[in-house]
Motif scaffolding. Structure first.
Motif, PDB file in Angstrom:
ATOM      1  N   VAL A   1      49.752  42.759  64.568  1.00  0.00           N
ATOM      2  CA  VAL A   1      48.712  41.764  64.281  1.00  0.00           C
ATOM      3  C   VAL A   1      49.365  40.514  63.685  1.00  0.00           C
ATOM      4  CG1 VAL A   1      46.674  41.260  62.888  1.00  0.00           C
ATOM      5  CG2 VAL A   1      46.959  43.529  63.921  1.00  0.00           C
ATOM      6  N   ASP A   2      49.046  39.355  64.256  1.00  0.00           N
ATOM      7  CA  ASP A   2      49.645  38.101  63.802  1.00  0.00           C
ATOM      8  C   ASP A   2      48.935  37.518  62.590  1.00  0.00           C
ATOM      9  OD1 ASP A   2      51.664  37.845  65.900  1.00  0.00           O
ATOM     10  OD2 ASP A   2      49.952  37.541  67.245  1.00  0.00           O
ATOM     11  N   VAL A   3      47.594  37.619  62.560  1.00  0.00           N
ATOM     12  CA  VAL A   3      46.795  37.040  61.474  1.00  0.00           C
ATOM     13  C   VAL A   3      45.598  37.947  61.209  1.00  0.00           C
ATOM     14  CG1 VAL A   3      45.626  34.969  60.592  1.00  0.00           C
ATOM     15  CG2 VAL A   3      47.390  34.729  62.362  1.00  0.00           C
ATOM     16  N   MET A   4      45.254  38.111  59.931  1.00  0.00           N
ATOM     17  CA  MET A   4      44.059  38.859  59.519  1.00  0.00           C
ATOM     18  C   MET A   4      43.010  37.840  59.054  1.00  0.00           C
ATOM     19  SD  MET A   4      44.755  42.346  59.403  1.00  0.00           S
ATOM     20  CE  MET A   4      43.901  43.076  57.995  1.00  0.00           C
ATOM     21  N   ILE A   5      41.810  37.905  59.637  1.00  0.00           N
ATOM     22  CA  ILE A   5      40.767  36.925  59.332  1.00  0.00           C
ATOM     23  C   ILE A   5      39.502  37.654  58.914  1.00  0.00           C
ATOM     24  CG2 ILE A   5      39.452  34.958  60.221  1.00  0.00           C
ATOM     25  CD1 ILE A   5      41.720  35.036  62.534  1.00  0.00           C
ATOM     26  N   THR A   6      38.895  37.192  57.829  1.00  0.00           N
ATOM     27  CA  THR A   6      37.703  37.844  57.304  1.00  0.00           C
ATOM     28  C   THR A   6      36.700  36.832  56.784  1.00  0.00           C
ATOM     29  OG1 THR A   6      36.923  39.521  55.720  1.00  0.00           O
ATOM     30  CG2 THR A   6      38.689  38.086  54.972  1.00  0.00           C
ATOM     31  N   GLY A   7      35.446  37.209  56.804  1.00  0.00           N
ATOM     32  CA  GLY A   7      34.446  36.502  56.014  1.00  0.00           C
ATOM     33  C   GLY A   7      34.425  37.164  54.642  1.00  0.00           C
ATOM     34  N   THR A   8      33.743  36.569  53.698  1.00  0.00           N
ATOM     35  CA  THR A   8      33.671  37.190  52.374  1.00  0.00           C
ATOM     36  C   THR A   8      32.499  36.615  51.594  1.00  0.00           C
ATOM     37  OG1 THR A   8      34.992  37.781  50.417  1.00  0.00           O
ATOM     38  CG2 THR A   8      35.231  35.540  51.242  1.00  0.00           C
ATOM     39  N   GLY A   9      32.074  37.344  50.575  1.00  0.00           N
ATOM     40  CA  GLY A   9      30.943  36.889  49.782  1.00  0.00           C
ATOM     41  C   GLY A   9      31.257  35.667  48.954  1.00  0.00           C
ATOM     42  N   ALA A  10      32.492  35.607  48.457  1.00  0.00           N
ATOM     43  CA  ALA A  10      32.964  34.476  47.656  1.00  0.00           C
ATOM     44  C   ALA A  10      34.471  34.591  47.545  1.00  0.00           C
ATOM     45  CB  ALA A  10      32.321  34.466  46.273  1.00  0.00           C
ATOM     46  N   ILE A  11      35.109  33.488  47.174  1.00  0.00           N
ATOM     47  CA  ILE A  11      36.558  33.487  47.004  1.00  0.00           C
ATOM     48  C   ILE A  11      36.919  32.393  46.003  1.00  0.00           C
ATOM     49  CG2 ILE A  11      37.008  31.857  48.891  1.00  0.00           C
ATOM     50  CD1 ILE A  11      39.443  33.659  49.626  1.00  0.00           C
ATOM     51  N   ASN A  12      37.967  32.605  45.215  1.00  0.00           N
ATOM     52  CA  ASN A  12      38.369  31.550  44.284  1.00  0.00           C
ATOM     53  C   ASN A  12      39.609  30.833  44.805  1.00  0.00           C
ATOM     54  OD1 ASN A  12      40.543  33.214  43.676  1.00  0.00           O
ATOM     55  ND2 ASN A  12      40.136  33.307  41.495  1.00  0.00           N
TER      56      ASN A  12
ATOM     57  N   ILE B   1      41.506  35.059  45.771  1.00  0.00           N
ATOM     58  CA  ILE B   1      40.965  36.378  45.433  1.00  0.00           C
ATOM     59  C   ILE B   1      39.524  36.452  45.922  1.00  0.00           C
ATOM     60  CG2 ILE B   1      40.420  37.998  43.569  1.00  0.00           C
ATOM     61  CD1 ILE B   1      42.687  36.687  41.959  1.00  0.00           C
ATOM     62  N   ARG B   2      39.265  37.420  46.780  1.00  0.00           N
ATOM     63  CA  ARG B   2      37.971  37.536  47.442  1.00  0.00           C
ATOM     64  C   ARG B   2      36.984  38.384  46.641  1.00  0.00           C
ATOM     65  NH1 ARG B   2      37.739  40.835  50.903  1.00  0.00           N
ATOM     66  NH2 ARG B   2      39.575  41.994  50.221  1.00  0.00           N
TER      67      ARG B   2
ATOM     68  N   ARG C   1      39.061  31.753  37.396  1.00  0.00           N
ATOM     69  CA  ARG C   1      40.259  32.550  37.656  1.00  0.00           C
ATOM     70  C   ARG C   1      39.928  34.029  37.495  1.00  0.00           C
ATOM     71  NH1 ARG C   1      44.826  29.826  38.312  1.00  0.00           N
ATOM     72  NH2 ARG C   1      46.086  31.688  37.935  1.00  0.00           N
ATOM     73  N   MET C   2      40.603  34.836  38.286  1.00  0.00           N
ATOM     74  CA  MET C   2      40.386  36.274  38.235  1.00  0.00           C
ATOM     75  C   MET C   2      41.716  36.991  38.377  1.00  0.00           C
ATOM     76  SD  MET C   2      36.943  36.700  40.580  1.00  0.00           S
ATOM     77  CE  MET C   2      37.430  35.465  41.774  1.00  0.00           C
ATOM     78  N   THR C   3      41.722  38.234  37.987  1.00  0.00           N
ATOM     79  CA  THR C   3      42.911  39.066  38.128  1.00  0.00           C
ATOM     80  C   THR C   3      42.665  40.057  39.251  1.00  0.00           C
ATOM     81  OG1 THR C   3      43.387  38.903  35.759  1.00  0.00           O
ATOM     82  CG2 THR C   3      44.468  40.680  36.983  1.00  0.00           C
ATOM     83  N   PRO C   4      43.506  40.027  40.298  1.00  0.00           N
ATOM     84  CA  PRO C   4      43.268  40.970  41.393  1.00  0.00           C
ATOM     85  C   PRO C   4      43.636  42.398  40.993  1.00  0.00           C
ATOM     86  CG  PRO C   4      45.303  39.762  41.760  1.00  0.00           C
ATOM     87  CD  PRO C   4      44.651  39.153  40.546  1.00  0.00           C
ATOM     88  N   GLU C   5      42.899  43.350  41.554  1.00  0.00           N
ATOM     89  CA  GLU C   5      43.287  44.736  41.379  1.00  0.00           C
ATOM     90  C   GLU C   5      44.406  45.061  42.356  1.00  0.00           C
ATOM     91  OE1 GLU C   5      39.942  47.512  40.310  1.00  0.00           O
ATOM     92  OE2 GLU C   5      38.742  45.904  41.191  1.00  0.00           O
TER      93      GLU C   5
END
Length: 255
Positions: free
Chosen positions: A139-150, A154-155, A195-199
């Motif tokens: 896979v060359d690129v991973m593309i997603t929608g999301t509820g929100a992102i900063n 971080i999604r 800002r958020m801290t990813p898990e």
């Protein structure tokens, strides 16, 4: 309260705040209406987002795209097929696993139908994780929608962890690696300043594409932990065949 619980509460609060604005520009889903906890909405200006991303080198140089089955990405899936790109996609909730949309095997007049959730399984090829390994899928690129992102990439998705699981599965079978770029499609109102801290399992995005702009973010390391079986939701395991297959394959997670 543990740090993990604090992160999840913060994410939940942020989702709720974004949804209040998103409903002003979102397009309803035929099944879920405006229940953003159940689907990733299409939005006003998503066509602009598609046009912008098509100018990016990641898109232009790609042959195989992973595109989530989100409403806001339907037009991108259609455009990708017209551009001769193969699409790896999952069904809603990954309940029926991964499918491969191969433009050379689909009549051109059915490309638009194939890009929809109702149509994809009628023209796509079902593909297992073992099939991907055997075919050396890359896979060359991973593309997603999301509820929100900063602005860190971080999604905040629906809260179910589907994209994180898809990343972990594809990473474990070496269909992607830690340098595979990830892209998020959102409306301007879904981009957060906080800002958020990813898990450890959070799959951050490198590029954010909105109805009005497109920008890369400072890179944060992608997850290399694979599926953390001890914390995986039992319902997800019971209802997602590729997770069951991955468990049975018992593969080592690449370093």
């Amino acid at each position: 309260m543990s740090t993990t619980e604090e992160i999840r509460i913060q994410k939940s609060d942020s989702r709720s705040n974004v949804w209040k604005e998103l409903i002003k520009v979102a397009k309803p889903d035929s099944k879920f209406h405006f229940n953003f906890a159940e689907f990733i909405a299409d939005f006003e200006g998503s066509s602009n987002a598609t046009k912008q991303f098509k100018t990016h080198e990641w898109y232009k140089n790609s042959k195989l795209l992973f595109i989530t089955p989100d409403n806001c990405l339907e037009e991108l899936r259609y455009e990708a097929l017209k551009d001769g790109k193969t699409i790896l996609i999952t069904t809603y909730g990954i309940y029926r696993g991964f499918w491969l949309l191969e433009p050379s095997k689909i009549p051109k007049e059915r490309y638009e139908y194939a890009s929809t959730l109702d149509g994809l399984e009628k023209v796509a090829r079902h593909i297992t994780l073992q099939n991907m390994i055997d075919e050396k899928l890359c896979v060359d690129v991973m593309i997603t929608g999301t509820g929100a992102i900063n602005y860190q990439g971080i999604r905040l998705g629906k809260g179910h962890g589907f994209f994180d699981s898809e990343w972990a599965m594809l990473y474990t079978i070496k269909a992607i690696n830690k340098n595979t770029p990830t892209v998020a499609f959102v409306h301007d109102c879904q981009v957060l300043d906080e800002r958020m801290t990813p898990e450890v399992f959070d799959t951050v995005c490198d590029l954010i594409v909105t109805n009005s702009t497109m920008f890369q973010v400072d890179s944060i390391a992608k997850p290399t932990c694979g599926i953390i079986w001890d914390v995986l939701d039992k319902h997800m395991f019971d209802t997602i065949p590729p997770l069951q297959e991955l468990k049975a394959l018992n593969l080592p997670v690449p370093e």
